[in-house]
Design an enzyme around this catalytic site. Structure first.
Site, PDB file in Angstrom:
ATOM      1  N   ASP A  75      58.203  17.585  36.662  1.00  0.00           N
ATOM      2  CA  ASP A  75      57.510  18.341  37.714  1.00  0.00           C
ATOM      3  C   ASP A  75      57.809  19.837  37.619  1.00  0.00           C
ATOM      4  OD1 ASP A  75      55.872  18.635  39.896  1.00  0.00           O
ATOM      5  OD2 ASP A  75      57.372  18.022  41.369  1.00  0.00           O
ATOM      6  N   TRP A  81      56.027  27.046  37.537  1.00  0.00           N
ATOM      7  CA  TRP A  81      56.571  27.796  36.392  1.00  0.00           C
ATOM      8  C   TRP A  81      55.541  28.821  35.908  1.00  0.00           C
ATOM      9  CZ3 TRP A  81      55.219  28.322  31.181  1.00  0.00           C
ATOM     10  CH2 TRP A  81      56.211  28.800  30.332  1.00  0.00           C
ATOM     11  N   ARG A 119      47.831  27.556  36.081  1.00  0.00           N
ATOM     12  CA  ARG A 119      48.634  26.322  36.046  1.00  0.00           C
ATOM     13  C   ARG A 119      48.622  25.653  34.673  1.00  0.00           C
ATOM     14  NH1 ARG A 119      50.095  23.939  40.687  1.00  0.00           N
ATOM     15  NH2 ARG A 119      49.883  21.892  39.729  1.00  0.00           N
ATOM     16  N   SER A 176      50.003  10.843  37.642  1.00  0.00           N
ATOM     17  CA  SER A 176      50.141   9.777  38.638  1.00  0.00           C
ATOM     18  C   SER A 176      48.775   9.304  39.111  1.00  0.00           C
ATOM     19  CB  SER A 176      50.954  10.273  39.839  1.00  0.00           C
ATOM     20  OG  SER A 176      50.168  11.111  40.657  1.00  0.00           O
ATOM     21  N   ASN A 191      47.221  11.935  41.095  1.00  0.00           N
ATOM     22  CA  ASN A 191      46.866  13.232  40.512  1.00  0.00           C
ATOM     23  C   ASN A 191      45.364  13.434  40.329  1.00  0.00           C
ATOM     24  OD1 ASN A 191      49.931  13.429  38.526  1.00  0.00           O
ATOM     25  ND2 ASN A 191      49.442  14.480  40.438  1.00  0.00           N
ATOM     26  N   ARG A 214      43.633  16.250  42.319  1.00  0.00           N
ATOM     27  CA  ARG A 214      43.725  17.677  41.963  1.00  0.00           C
ATOM     28  C   ARG A 214      42.336  18.221  41.639  1.00  0.00           C
ATOM     29  NH1 ARG A 214      49.396  19.012  39.004  1.00  0.00           N
ATOM     30  NH2 ARG A 214      50.664  17.863  40.479  1.00  0.00           N
ATOM     31  N   ARG A 219      61.801  13.544  45.728  1.00  0.00           N
ATOM     32  CA  ARG A 219      61.019  12.366  46.118  1.00  0.00           C
ATOM     33  C   ARG A 219      60.596  11.603  44.868  1.00  0.00           C
ATOM     34  NH1 ARG A 219      57.875  16.845  47.976  1.00  0.00           N
ATOM     35  NH2 ARG A 219      56.227  17.377  46.493  1.00  0.00           N
TER      36      ARG A 219
HETATM   37  C1  IPE Z   1      54.473  13.620  40.249  1.00  0.00           C
HETATM   38  O1  IPE Z   1      54.391  14.994  40.446  1.00  0.00           O
HETATM   39  C2  IPE Z   1      53.583  13.197  39.123  1.00  0.00           C
HETATM   40  C3  IPE Z   1      53.960  13.651  37.785  1.00  0.00           C
HETATM   41  C4  IPE Z   1      55.029  14.336  37.457  1.00  0.00           C
HETATM   42  C5  IPE Z   1      53.063  13.262  36.754  1.00  0.00           C
HETATM   43  P1  IPE Z   1      53.443  15.618  41.564  1.00  0.00           P
HETATM   44  O2  IPE Z   1      53.654  17.080  41.495  1.00  0.00           O
HETATM   45  O3  IPE Z   1      52.062  15.123  41.403  1.00  0.00           O
HETATM   46  O4  IPE Z   1      54.068  15.002  42.897  1.00  0.00           O
HETATM   47  P2  IPE Z   1      53.885  15.455  44.416  1.00  0.00           P
HETATM   48  O5  IPE Z   1      52.420  15.454  44.673  1.00  0.00           O
HETATM   49  O6  IPE Z   1      54.462  16.827  44.546  1.00  0.00           O
HETATM   50  O7  IPE Z   1      54.654  14.440  45.202  1.00  0.00           O
HETATM   51  C1  IPE Z   2      53.871  18.343  36.848  1.00  0.00           C
HETATM   52  O1  IPE Z   2      53.785  19.664  37.249  1.00  0.00           O
HETATM   53  C2  IPE Z   2      52.723  17.944  35.947  1.00  0.00           C
HETATM   54  C3  IPE Z   2      51.801  16.961  36.553  1.00  0.00           C
HETATM   55  C4  IPE Z   2      51.892  16.440  37.722  1.00  0.00           C
HETATM   56  C5  IPE Z   2      50.687  16.567  35.720  1.00  0.00           C
HETATM   57  P1  IPE Z   2      52.908  20.096  38.490  1.00  0.00           P
HETATM   58  O2  IPE Z   2      51.518  20.364  38.018  1.00  0.00           O
HETATM   59  O3  IPE Z   2      53.011  19.102  39.585  1.00  0.00           O
HETATM   60  O4  IPE Z   2      53.593  21.465  38.916  1.00  0.00           O
HETATM   61  P2  IPE Z   2      53.880  21.975  40.390  1.00  0.00           P
HETATM   62  O5  IPE Z   2      54.625  20.886  41.095  1.00  0.00           O
HETATM   63  O6  IPE Z   2      52.561  22.256  41.019  1.00  0.00           O
HETATM   64  O7  IPE Z   2      54.706  23.193  40.187  1.00  0.00           O
HETATM   65 MG    MG Z   3      54.257  18.902  41.175  1.00  0.00          MG
END
Ligand code: IPE
Ligand code: IPE
Ligand code: MG
Length: 250
Positions: free
Chosen positions: A20, A25, A33, A65, A68, A71, A194
């Site tokens: 995550d 980052w 992103r 996930s 996801n 998004r 979490r």
């Molecule tokens: C969990 O990260 C899923 C993956 C790392 C692939 P998310 O960034 O989607 O989780 P939430 O939504 O913050 O709980």
């Molecule tokens: C994890 O990074 C990658 C996936 C869930 C695919 P995030 O995209 O959730 O990054 P943050 O949590 O928004 O920083």
């Molecule tokens: Mg995330």
């Protein structure tokens, strides 16, 4: 065991990681992103190679996930493209290193092109005997339990099992990765504490390690730090990061 040497028994057999923090980052550098997701691939590569050197039996990485899909469409599309590209570029290397790639999750929602890439990658590496690399894609812990329950219910319908035969062991046999040991060490990067519907059943006894490091910054040292923490948690050998490092170097 000599004091200076760490037994391989102390290293977790199965490590799972919630990768995550890619978005934050990238944002911290004023970049989109997707820049974070692209840089995250290098961390995946380094983590796999470090884990293999440490003698880990299996590593399970949460890539996408079941939630996801919520998004923005553009980000989901980019992630799918990245998945296809990474499969094409990385599989040869995994195969050369005798690693076995498996994708866990409901892959039926992916494009035909991606499903074919996944099947080919799994097939190419299927007889490899080194570390198992599980990529969790369109995976949800609740989905996993539900799909196991469906398989068991079917066996009851067909008269192969009675409902009173349904034990924890029977359910475990139908979960994803039933052929692998349960997770010993679960890592989540980016400071969030979490599970986000990742593995539920398989982490029943896992040690859980949260680190503030964003995934694209998670490198060899970071994994060694997590493994050292795990070993100290276990209070087996009270070893140091240097000893773990020595394991890789020897
Ligand atoms: C969990 O990260 C899923 C993956 C790392 C692939 P998310 O960034 O989607 O989780 P939430 O939504 O913050 O709980
Ligand atoms: C994890 O990074 C990658 C996936 C869930 C695919 P995030 O995209 O959730 O990054 P943050 O949590 O928004 O920083
Ligand atoms: Mg995330």
């Amino acid at each position: 065991m000599q004091n200076s040497q760490l037994s391989l028994d102390a290293v977790p057999k199965h490590i799972a990681i919630i990768m995550d923090g890619n978005g934050r980052w990238a944002k911290a550098q004023g970049k989109p992103r997707v820049f974070g997701h692209k840089n995250g691939v290098a961390s995946v590569r380094e983590t796999i190679s470090t884990a293999a050197k440490l003698g880990v039996q299996a590593i399970t990485l949460f890539a996408f996930s079941s939630e996801n899909w919520r998004r923005p469409e553009e980000e989901v599309g980019m992630l799918m493209e990245l998945f296809v590209t990474a499969l094409s570029t990385e599989v040869t290397k995994l195969h050369k290193n005798n690693l076995k790639l498996q994708v866990i999750g409901d892959t039926s929602r992916f494009s035909n092109r991606l499903q074919k890439k996944i099947a080919k990658a799994e097939q190419t590496t299927s007889t490899n005997t080194g570390m198992v690399v599980n990529i969790a894609a369109n995976y949800g812990g609740k989905w996993d339990i539900a799909q196991a329950a469906q398989q068991v219910a079917k066996k009851v319908e067909q008269g192969e099992l009675c409902s009173s035969d349904i034990t924890e062991n029977i359910l475990a046999e139908h979960m994803m990765m039933s052929d692998l040991p349960d997770v010993d060490l679960l890592i989540r990067t980016s400071g969030e504490c979490r599970i986000s519907n990742f593995l539920l059943w398989q982490i029943a006894y896992a040690e859980i390690y949260f680190t503030p490091v964003y995934w694209p910054d998670f490198k060899e040292e970071s994994l060694i730090e997590a493994v050292t923490w795990f070993i100290n948690r276990e209070r087996r050998f009270g070893c140091t990061g240097e000893q773990i490092k020595a394991l890789i170097e020897n």
